[in-house]
Design an enzyme around this catalytic site. Structure first.
Site, PDB file in Angstrom:
ATOM      1  N   HIS A  13     -27.310  42.353   6.777  1.00 35.79           N
ATOM      2  CA  HIS A  13     -27.147  42.048   5.356  1.00 35.79           C
ATOM      3  C   HIS A  13     -26.883  43.343   4.610  1.00 35.79           C
ATOM      4  CE1 HIS A  13     -28.848  39.661   1.633  1.00 35.79           C
ATOM      5  NE2 HIS A  13     -27.843  40.468   1.292  1.00 35.79           N
ATOM      6  N   HIS A 193     -26.295  33.515   0.721  1.00 38.84           N
ATOM      7  CA  HIS A 193     -27.436  33.990  -0.048  1.00 38.84           C
ATOM      8  C   HIS A 193     -28.110  32.762  -0.669  1.00 38.84           C
ATOM      9  CE1 HIS A 193     -25.621  37.890   0.349  1.00 38.84           C
ATOM     10  NE2 HIS A 193     -26.417  38.478  -0.516  1.00 38.84           N
ATOM     11  N   GLU A 196     -33.042  34.041  -3.294  1.00 41.71           N
ATOM     12  CA  GLU A 196     -33.300  35.430  -3.728  1.00 41.71           C
ATOM     13  C   GLU A 196     -33.910  35.311  -5.130  1.00 41.71           C
ATOM     14  OE1 GLU A 196     -29.712  37.735  -4.370  1.00 41.71           O
ATOM     15  OE2 GLU A 196     -30.802  39.647  -4.511  1.00 41.71           O
ATOM     16  N   ASP A 274     -29.009  45.564   2.085  1.00 40.35           N
ATOM     17  CA  ASP A 274     -28.326  44.855   0.992  1.00 40.35           C
ATOM     18  C   ASP A 274     -27.258  45.744   0.336  1.00 40.35           C
ATOM     19  OD1 ASP A 274     -27.762  42.622  -0.526  1.00 40.35           O
ATOM     20  OD2 ASP A 274     -29.565  42.706  -1.764  1.00 40.35           O
ATOM     21  N   ASP A 275     -27.668  46.574  -0.625  1.00 39.66           N
ATOM     22  CA  ASP A 275     -26.740  47.475  -1.333  1.00 39.66           C
ATOM     23  C   ASP A 275     -27.395  48.856  -1.381  1.00 39.66           C
ATOM     24  OD1 ASP A 275     -24.675  45.458  -2.456  1.00 39.66           O
ATOM     25  OD2 ASP A 275     -26.619  44.589  -2.951  1.00 39.66           O
TER      26      ASP A 275
HETATM   27  N1  ADE Z   1     -23.745  41.042  -4.006  1.00 38.71           N
HETATM   28  C1  ADE Z   1     -24.164  42.253  -3.629  1.00 38.71           C
HETATM   29  N2  ADE Z   1     -25.488  42.272  -3.494  1.00 38.71           N
HETATM   30  C2  ADE Z   1     -25.940  41.032  -3.784  1.00 38.71           C
HETATM   31  C3  ADE Z   1     -27.214  40.407  -3.814  1.00 38.71           C
HETATM   32  N3  ADE Z   1     -28.331  41.067  -3.525  1.00 38.71           N
HETATM   33  N4  ADE Z   1     -27.282  39.122  -4.159  1.00 38.71           N
HETATM   34  C4  ADE Z   1     -26.176  38.444  -4.464  1.00 38.71           C
HETATM   35  N5  ADE Z   1     -24.955  38.972  -4.453  1.00 38.71           N
HETATM   36  C5  ADE Z   1     -24.831  40.253  -4.098  1.00 38.71           C
HETATM   37 ZN    ZN Z   2     -26.963  40.519  -0.529  1.00 40.94          ZN
END
Ligand code: ADE
Ligand code: ZN
Length: 335
Positions: A13, A193, A196, A274-275
Site C-alpha cells: 500500500h 480503500h 479508513e 501509504d504516502d
Molecule cells: N490517495 C493517496 N493516499 C490516499 C489515502 N490514504 N486514502 C485515499 N486516497 C489516497
Molecule cells: Zn492509500
C-alpha cells in the site's frame, strides 16, 4: 538493529505519487517550468499539517502537478525503490493514480512507461520485484473510471490490478460496481480503500459488491464484530498504514492504533507506508513507530512480515521463496 528493520518484507500500500519528496517536487517543477504555490521546500513542508484525508489530498494532487514526462515518473519511482531497498522491502505493489495525470493532458502511455521502466530497473539493479496497480479516483464518476480503464488496456501487461482511492466519504464502493465487474472479467486483481474514514459498511460493500481481494486500510472494521469475524475467517488482508492514520487524524495517538487489536483478532494485517513523503516515514519507520507505540512482540513483527507475503499478489513459488528468506533472517537475528 531492531528485528523489524532487519526482516525482508513486501509493501502493498504505497501510492507512488505519495513518495514524491518536497525536494524532488521542487527539482521537477524547475525542470518542467511548473509554478508551485509554495515559495520553497520548507514552505511546502510546513503545509503538511493535515486534519483529515481531504486536507492531505488537496496538497498531494498539487504536488503531483510537476509530473509531466516519462523521466519524471521514472525518477519518482526510482527514488522510492532506493528507499525501499534500504528498508529491506523485497517486493512492492505500487498504486498509481492515472486520472491525476491524464486530466492535465499527460498521456497514459507516458505515465505507465516511466513507472514500468523503474519497476524493471528495480528488479535488475536492486533485486526488488514489483507490480503496478491502477487506482480509480472515487471522487470522479464511474464513467471516468471506465474511460481510464479503456485508456490503460493497451498497456495491460504493465499492471496487475486495479484499486480505488481518493476521498472516501460520500463515495461508497458501490458507485464503482460496474467497472470493477469489468476489471474482474479482464482477469485484473482487485483492491479498494475502505474503512479508513468511511464506515464498516464501506468495507462490506468493497467485499460483496466489488469483490475485492484485499482491503486498503480497513481499520474501522473493529466497529463491527461480524465483519472482524468475516475478515478473520476469509483471511482477506488489510493493508494498514499506521503513520498515515496518525497524520490524517484517524487515530489521535499511535498508542491507540488498532494494529495490535487487528492481530489479536487473527486478521491478516500488514504494515505499509501509504504516502511516505507526506506522513513522516517509509516502511521501517512505520514498523518501528508501531512496534514502540504498541509494544508489539517479536512474534507480532514476524507475523506482520509473513502477512505481507501472504497478502501479496506474488505467485505461489515466489511467495514460498520469500518466506524461506524471511525464516532465514529470523534465524540469523536470533543466532
Ligand atoms: N490517495 C493517496 N493516499 C490516499 C489515502 N490514504 N486514502 C485515499 N486516497 C489516497
Ligand atoms: Zn492509500
Amino acid at each position: 538493529m531492531l528485528l523489524a528493520q532487519n526482516l525482508p518484507k513486501a509493501e502493498l500500500h504505497i501510492h507512488i505519487e505519495g513518495s514524491l519528496e518536497p525536494e524532488l517536487i521542487f527539482a521537477l517543477a524547475q525542470r518542467n517550468g511548473v509554478k508551485l504555490p509554495y515559495a520553497d521546500v520548507e514552505a511546502l513542508r510546513r503545509a503538511y499539517a493535515f486534519t483529515d484525508l481531504q486536507s492531505f489530498l488537496d496538497i498531494y494532487y498539487a504536488g503531483a502537478s510537476v509530473l509531466l514526462h516519462e523521466a519524471d515518473f521514472y525518477d519518482m519511482a526510482w527514488a522510492y525503490f532506493e528507499r525501499a531497498q534500504a528498508d529491506k522491502v523485497v517486493h512492492a505493489e505500487l498504486f498509481f493514480d492515472p486520472q491525476t495525470h491524464t486530466a492535465r493532458g499527460v498521456p497514459m502511455a507516458v505515465v505507465i512507461a516511466g513507472l514500468s521502466r523503474a519497476c524493471a530497473d528495480a528488479k535488475t539493479r536492486l533485486g526488488i520485484s514489483s507490480a503496478l496497480i491502477l487506482c480509480f479516483l472515487r471522487h470522479l464518476s464511474e464513467e471516468d473510471a471506465f474511460a481510464t480503464l479503456d485508456a490503460a488496456l493497451p498497456y495491460r501487461e504493465h499492471f496487475i490490478g486495479v484499486g480505488l482511492d481518493s476521498s472516501e466519504m460520500g463515495h461508497p464502493p458501490s458507485k464503482f460496481a460496474q467497472v470493477f465487474a469489468r476489471c474482474r472479467e479482464l482477469g485484473l486483481r482487485t483492491v479498494a480503500h475502505a474503512g479508513e474514514e468511511g464506515p464498516p459498511d464501506y468495507i462490506w460493500q468493497a467485499l460483496s459488491v466489488l469483490k475485492v481481494e484485499r482491503i486498503d486500510h480497513g481499520v474501522r472494521c473493529l466497529e463491527d464484530p461480524a465483519l472482524v469475524e468475516h475478515l478473520a475467517q476469509t483471511r482477506i488482508p488489510l493493508t494498514v498504514c499506521p503513520l498515515s492514520n496518525l497524520k490524517l487524524c484517524v487515530v489521535d495517538d499511535l498508542v491507540h492504533h488498532p494494529m495490535k487489536r487487528l492481530l489479536q483478532a487473527g486478521l491478516c494485517a500488514t504494515v505499509n507506508s501509504d504516502d511516505p513523503a507526506y506522513f513522516g516515514g517509509y516502511m521501517n519507520q512505520n514498523f518501528v513507530a508501531t512496534v514502540q507505540a504498541l509494544d508489539l512482540s517479536e512474534a507480532d513483527v514476524i507475523t506482520l512480515a509473513c502477512n505481507s507475503f501472504e497478502a501479496s499478489f506474488l505467485s505461489e513459488d515466489a511467495r514460498a521463496a520469500f518466506l524461506i528468506t524471511l525464516d532465514e533472517a529470523v534465524a540469523e537475528h536470533a543466532g
